[in-house]
Design a protein around this motif. Sequence first.
Motif, PDB file in Angstrom:
ATOM      1  N   GLY A 272     137.137  36.479  25.691  1.00 17.03           N
ATOM      2  CA  GLY A 272     136.266  35.700  26.559  1.00 17.03           C
ATOM      3  C   GLY A 272     135.226  36.546  27.269  1.00 17.03           C
ATOM      4  N   ALA A 273     135.218  37.859  27.030  1.00 22.73           N
ATOM      5  CA  ALA A 273     134.235  38.730  27.665  1.00 22.73           C
ATOM      6  C   ALA A 273     132.837  38.400  27.173  1.00 22.73           C
ATOM      7  CB  ALA A 273     134.559  40.195  27.375  1.00 22.73           C
ATOM      8  N   VAL A 274     131.879  38.481  28.089  1.00 34.06           N
ATOM      9  CA  VAL A 274     130.474  38.238  27.770  1.00 34.06           C
ATOM     10  C   VAL A 274     129.664  39.390  28.332  1.00 34.06           C
ATOM     11  CG1 VAL A 274     128.507  36.696  28.112  1.00 34.06           C
ATOM     12  CG2 VAL A 274     130.793  35.732  27.856  1.00 34.06           C
ATOM     13  N   TRP A 275     128.759  39.910  27.505  1.00 37.51           N
ATOM     14  CA  TRP A 275     127.844  40.959  27.941  1.00 37.51           C
ATOM     15  C   TRP A 275     126.421  40.431  27.818  1.00 37.51           C
ATOM     16  CZ3 TRP A 275     131.992  41.674  24.728  1.00 37.51           C
ATOM     17  CH2 TRP A 275     132.993  42.558  25.151  1.00 37.51           C
ATOM     18  N   THR A 285     119.016  46.705  31.029  1.00 33.59           N
ATOM     19  CA  THR A 285     120.117  46.617  31.977  1.00 33.59           C
ATOM     20  C   THR A 285     121.152  45.673  31.381  1.00 33.59           C
ATOM     21  OG1 THR A 285     119.074  44.788  33.179  1.00 33.59           O
ATOM     22  CG2 THR A 285     118.647  47.027  33.977  1.00 33.59           C
ATOM     23  N   TRP A 286     122.387  45.793  31.828  1.00 35.02           N
ATOM     24  CA  TRP A 286     123.423  44.926  31.287  1.00 35.02           C
ATOM     25  C   TRP A 286     124.417  44.568  32.371  1.00 35.02           C
ATOM     26  CZ3 TRP A 286     128.733  46.075  30.803  1.00 35.02           C
ATOM     27  CH2 TRP A 286     129.086  47.388  31.168  1.00 35.02           C
ATOM     28  N   SER A 287     125.085  43.467  32.143  1.00 30.67           N
ATOM     29  CA  SER A 287     126.114  43.033  33.076  1.00 30.67           C
ATOM     30  C   SER A 287     127.170  42.254  32.307  1.00 30.67           C
ATOM     31  CB  SER A 287     125.513  42.149  34.175  1.00 30.67           C
ATOM     32  OG  SER A 287     124.930  40.980  33.609  1.00 30.67           O
ATOM     33  N   ARG A 288     128.369  42.226  32.855  1.00 26.31           N
ATOM     34  CA  ARG A 288     129.420  41.373  32.318  1.00 26.31           C
ATOM     35  C   ARG A 288     129.179  39.967  32.859  1.00 26.31           C
ATOM     36  NH1 ARG A 288     134.766  42.085  30.401  1.00 26.31           N
ATOM     37  NH2 ARG A 288     134.988  44.106  29.399  1.00 26.31           N
ATOM     38  N   GLY A 289     129.292  38.981  31.996  1.00 25.63           N
ATOM     39  CA  GLY A 289     129.136  37.604  32.419  1.00 25.63           C
ATOM     40  C   GLY A 289     127.911  36.972  31.797  1.00 25.63           C
ATOM     41  N   SER A 290     127.819  35.657  31.968  1.00 24.11           N
ATOM     42  CA  SER A 290     126.752  34.896  31.327  1.00 24.11           C
ATOM     43  C   SER A 290     125.718  34.398  32.318  1.00 24.11           C
ATOM     44  CB  SER A 290     127.349  33.712  30.565  1.00 24.11           C
ATOM     45  OG  SER A 290     128.158  32.924  31.430  1.00 24.11           O
ATOM     46  N   GLY A 291     125.723  34.943  33.541  1.00 25.41           N
ATOM     47  CA  GLY A 291     124.744  34.510  34.529  1.00 25.41           C
ATOM     48  C   GLY A 291     123.351  35.031  34.228  1.00 25.41           C
ATOM     49  N   GLY A 292     122.383  34.487  34.948  1.00 24.94           N
ATOM     50  CA  GLY A 292     121.003  34.955  34.788  1.00 24.94           C
ATOM     51  C   GLY A 292     120.230  34.135  33.777  1.00 24.94           C
TER      52      GLY A 292
END
Length: 339
Positions: A272-275, A285-292
């Motif tokens: 279920g991880a999302v990058w 830039t990167w982040s964990r999650g599906s926001g933005g």
Amino acid sequence: MSDALLSALAEALAELVATVDTSDDEVLDPDTAVRWLEGTAHTLGGLGQADRRALDGLFRAAALRQPPGPWREELLKVSEGFGLTEDTHAATCEAVADTARRFAATVRAADPATPVPTCPGWTLADLTRHVGTVHRWAEHLVRTRATVRVLTRDVPLDLPADPAAYPGWLAAGAERFAATAREADPDAPVWSPGADPHVRHYPRHVLFETLVHLADAELAVAGTVGPLHPGTAADAVDHFLGNAPYIPWVAEPLAHLDRDGAVLRLTARDTGAVWTLALGGGGFTWSRGSGGAEPTAGVEADAGELLLLLHRRYGADDPRFTHTGDRDLLDDWLTATAL
């Protein structure tokens, strides 16, 4: 930051997490809860061992300020839920040795001259020598607490003359590295080629390097990759993305990719991880999650498959990958980040 402020922030976070964990599905959508907690877990997972212990203490102190009962018990679960009570450094060191044993077992009965299709021009002997060299190089850096870069040619390798002996040599070097790193303070400073100049960088780096090259060996010997632990693979994706800007031959092509504003999203089916990767500003830039922002392109597969895609061990056209959006963006990314 004062001790009082740290305690207040820890208590607020613990109560928020416990509230999310105990909310009914009608009050809070379970998928939303998972995304929230996964992002927090990823952030806390990047802490050093000393900070993890300190935060565990703050969470426990916050819980014990509550009267005995179910709410206190929920608060006492927060540290364990985030893995703060685990010795992740020691576990990663042991995983290096385990993965190296698996590598050695894979190549031991094979012809050292067997070509490695995913490393053009290399044989199994070349691949084994490379991985064993990484183990000894990292062991030297951790043991000496090197403050500047050390080249592999300056590290004693004791390489056997007969390539048939390479598997045993590799396994011994991995055990030595694991023992040296396990005994070291993970928060001690040491030169590193990436984002984290501390001892804790090396068990993760060596584990993921060994894991990807194990896949190379398995593909060369058996034509298929053995099982990859989903959580380990997801952590390896984090490691790759976190260190990519520090690798000149990756950072330079990314700086000239000319895809500013594009967003690439990787989704792991099994964990279920999302990058979410946002390109621009001469890099990404990167982040964990599906926001933005909405993704320009997306690719979905199991975490291990995404890891091997990022390292070009699988092609993007492989049917195990599901694509959405602008496929050219993924192809451009993979071309620019080729190691």
